[in-house]
Enzyme design. Structure first.
Site, PDB file in Angstrom:
ATOM      1  N   ARG A 182     -13.201  -8.481  -1.206  1.00 31.73           N
ATOM      2  CA  ARG A 182     -12.292  -8.470  -0.048  1.00 31.73           C
ATOM      3  C   ARG A 182     -11.764  -7.049   0.185  1.00 31.73           C
ATOM      4  O   ARG A 182     -11.353  -6.369  -0.738  1.00 31.73           O
ATOM      5  CB  ARG A 182     -11.119  -9.431  -0.307  1.00 31.73           C
ATOM      6  CG  ARG A 182     -10.064  -9.480   0.819  1.00 31.73           C
ATOM      7  CD  ARG A 182      -8.906  -8.541   0.572  1.00 31.73           C
ATOM      8  NE  ARG A 182      -7.851  -8.643   1.578  1.00 31.73           N
ATOM      9  CZ  ARG A 182      -6.868  -7.762   1.724  1.00 31.73           C
ATOM     10  NH1 ARG A 182      -6.817  -6.697   0.949  1.00 31.73           N
ATOM     11  NH2 ARG A 182      -5.951  -7.914   2.642  1.00 31.73           N
TER      12      ARG A 182
ATOM     13  N   THR B 250       0.854  -1.188   0.000  1.00 31.38           N
ATOM     14  CA  THR B 250       0.000   0.000   0.000  1.00 31.38           C
ATOM     15  C   THR B 250       0.885   1.230   0.000  1.00 31.38           C
ATOM     16  O   THR B 250       1.920   1.226   0.671  1.00 31.38           O
ATOM     17  CB  THR B 250      -0.853   0.025   1.286  1.00 31.38           C
ATOM     18  OG1 THR B 250      -1.670  -1.133   1.288  1.00 31.38           O
ATOM     19  CG2 THR B 250      -1.703   1.268   1.401  1.00 31.38           C
TER      20      THR B 250
ATOM     21  N   GLY C 240      -3.454  -7.043   5.412  1.00 27.69           N
ATOM     22  CA  GLY C 240      -4.557  -6.310   6.018  1.00 27.69           C
ATOM     23  C   GLY C 240      -5.312  -7.119   7.053  1.00 27.69           C
ATOM     24  O   GLY C 240      -5.716  -6.602   8.097  1.00 27.69           O
TER      25      GLY C 240
HETATM   26  N1  ASP Z   1      -2.562  -3.597   3.425  1.00 22.29           N
HETATM   27  C1  ASP Z   1      -2.941  -3.973   2.091  1.00 22.29           C
HETATM   28  C2  ASP Z   1      -4.118  -4.902   2.153  1.00 22.29           C
HETATM   29  O1  ASP Z   1      -4.139  -5.803   2.966  1.00 22.29           O
HETATM   30  C3  ASP Z   1      -1.861  -4.584   1.308  1.00 22.29           C
HETATM   31  C4  ASP Z   1      -0.458  -4.123   1.623  1.00 22.29           C
HETATM   32  O2  ASP Z   1      -0.245  -3.032   2.080  1.00 22.29           O
HETATM   33  O3  ASP Z   1       0.505  -4.880   1.433  1.00 22.29           O
HETATM   34  O4  ASP Z   1      -4.988  -4.750   1.332  1.00 22.29           O
END
Ligand code: ASP
Length: 315
Positions: free
Chosen positions: A178, A150, A204
């Site tokens: 999701r 992210t 997440g």
């Molecule tokens: N946090 C994000 C999610 O779970 C993915 C990530 O940051 O790696 O969608």
């Protein structure tokens, strides 16, 4: 004082653009949006915006959030599709008193009606990676959820106001609908201009178990430095998660306080970008160190070259 910190090497070019704004006394809100849009627009980043990898059905579903540390206004979208800049939609939603967190079709329709740029976010390259992955999963029973990141940005402006934003296409091959931590207040992000802000990247499903962004801001409010707050929240929670849930996914958190002092903690190799009034814009690498500490080193040219080659390698 002004400052900003952002997750991953991918955020650096956006940080450079946003830094000019902050130096010119622009608002932290514009800085956050500018930095994140640069990542959303760049086709070779596989986990955010245009070029982001799709869900299991081949659709790029994106999550984003925006928070104003002065008023606590929050706007967020989850599972939004066909919109060029989810962060801009989230920012606009933060001005709504009601209906400020929109999901799926409701989010996409809001963006269309509000006149945000419509765009097919699935690039040929991302589609090819998706097709290849489908074949690999079928052939060797692999864990499909490999690949995510992210962009999270925390900014402080010269008026001493703060804002935070996140944007992500979530887990590669995620199930339809999701949603990760990135649009969730307290988990993916949090900011209070009188204390500081934090943002997360990583799995997440595990980040939401710990509300780690809020926890870091809370600890800074109790007087911990951003680095001490990150170390305590991240490593403390990782330990509890391993004990009680049996395992912990990858996660990395960044923080910036109201004085422009920053910190990070991570349980995997993690790159990030920082610029402040006192510190040249630069990319660093963080790794978990001994005794619940974080080891931070400047990024090497060798690492940057390998990264550039990797993100542009033929599929
Ligand atoms: N946090 C994000 C999610 O779970 C993915 C990530 O940051 O790696 O969608």
């Amino acid at each position: 004082m002004w400052g900003m910190i952002a997750t991953w090497r991918m955020a650096h070019d956006g940080v450079l653009a946003a830094k000019e704004l902050l130096e010119g006394q622009a608002s932290c809100k514009d800085a956050v949006e500018t930095a994140i849009k640069a990542v959303e627009d760049y086709p070779f980043y596989k986990s955010v915006g245009y070029g982001g990898l799709p869900n299991e059905r081949g659709i790029v579903e994106m999550d984003a959030a925006f928070m104003d540390g002065e008023t606590f206004k929050i706007g967020a979208v989850a599972g939004i599709t066909d919109v060029a800049n989810p962060i801009s939609v989230a920012r606009q939603l933060s001005d709504e008193k009601f209906n400020s967190f929109r999901v799926g079709q409701g989010a996409t329709e809001y963006a269309m009606l509000a006149g945000f740029e419509r765009k097919n976010m699935l690039t040929d390259r991302a589609k090819k990676i998706w097709e290849k992955r489908l074949a690999e999963i079928a052939a060797s029973n692999l864990d499909p959820y490999d690949g995510h990141d992210t962009v999270g940005v925390v900014a402080l402006d010269t008026q001493q106001q703060m804002a935070v934003g996140t944007s992500s296409s979530g887990l590669f091959m995620k199930k339809q609908g999701r949603v990760g931590d990135s649009p969730l207040s307290g988990s993916g992000f949090y900011v209070d201009s009188t204390i500081g802000g934090a943002a997360a990247t990583g799995l997440g499903e595990d980040l939401m178990k710990g509300c780690l962004s809020y926890e870091i801001v809370r600890l800074m409010g109790e007087g911990l430095s951003p680095q001490a707050a990150c170390d305590r929240a991240v490593y403390g929670f990782e330990e509890r998660l391993r004990k009680r849930y049996g395992k912990a996914g990858a996660f990395s958190l960044i923080a910036l306080d109201k004085n422009g002092v920053w910190g990070v903690a991570t349980n995997v190799e993690f790159t990030f970008s920082v610029a402040t009034a006192d510190q040249e814009a630069a990319i660093y690498m963080a790794n978990p160190g001994p005794d619940q500490t974080t080891v931070i080193t400047p990024i090497t040219q060798e690492w940057l070259d390998a990264y550039e080659a990797r993100i542009k390698a033929p599929v």
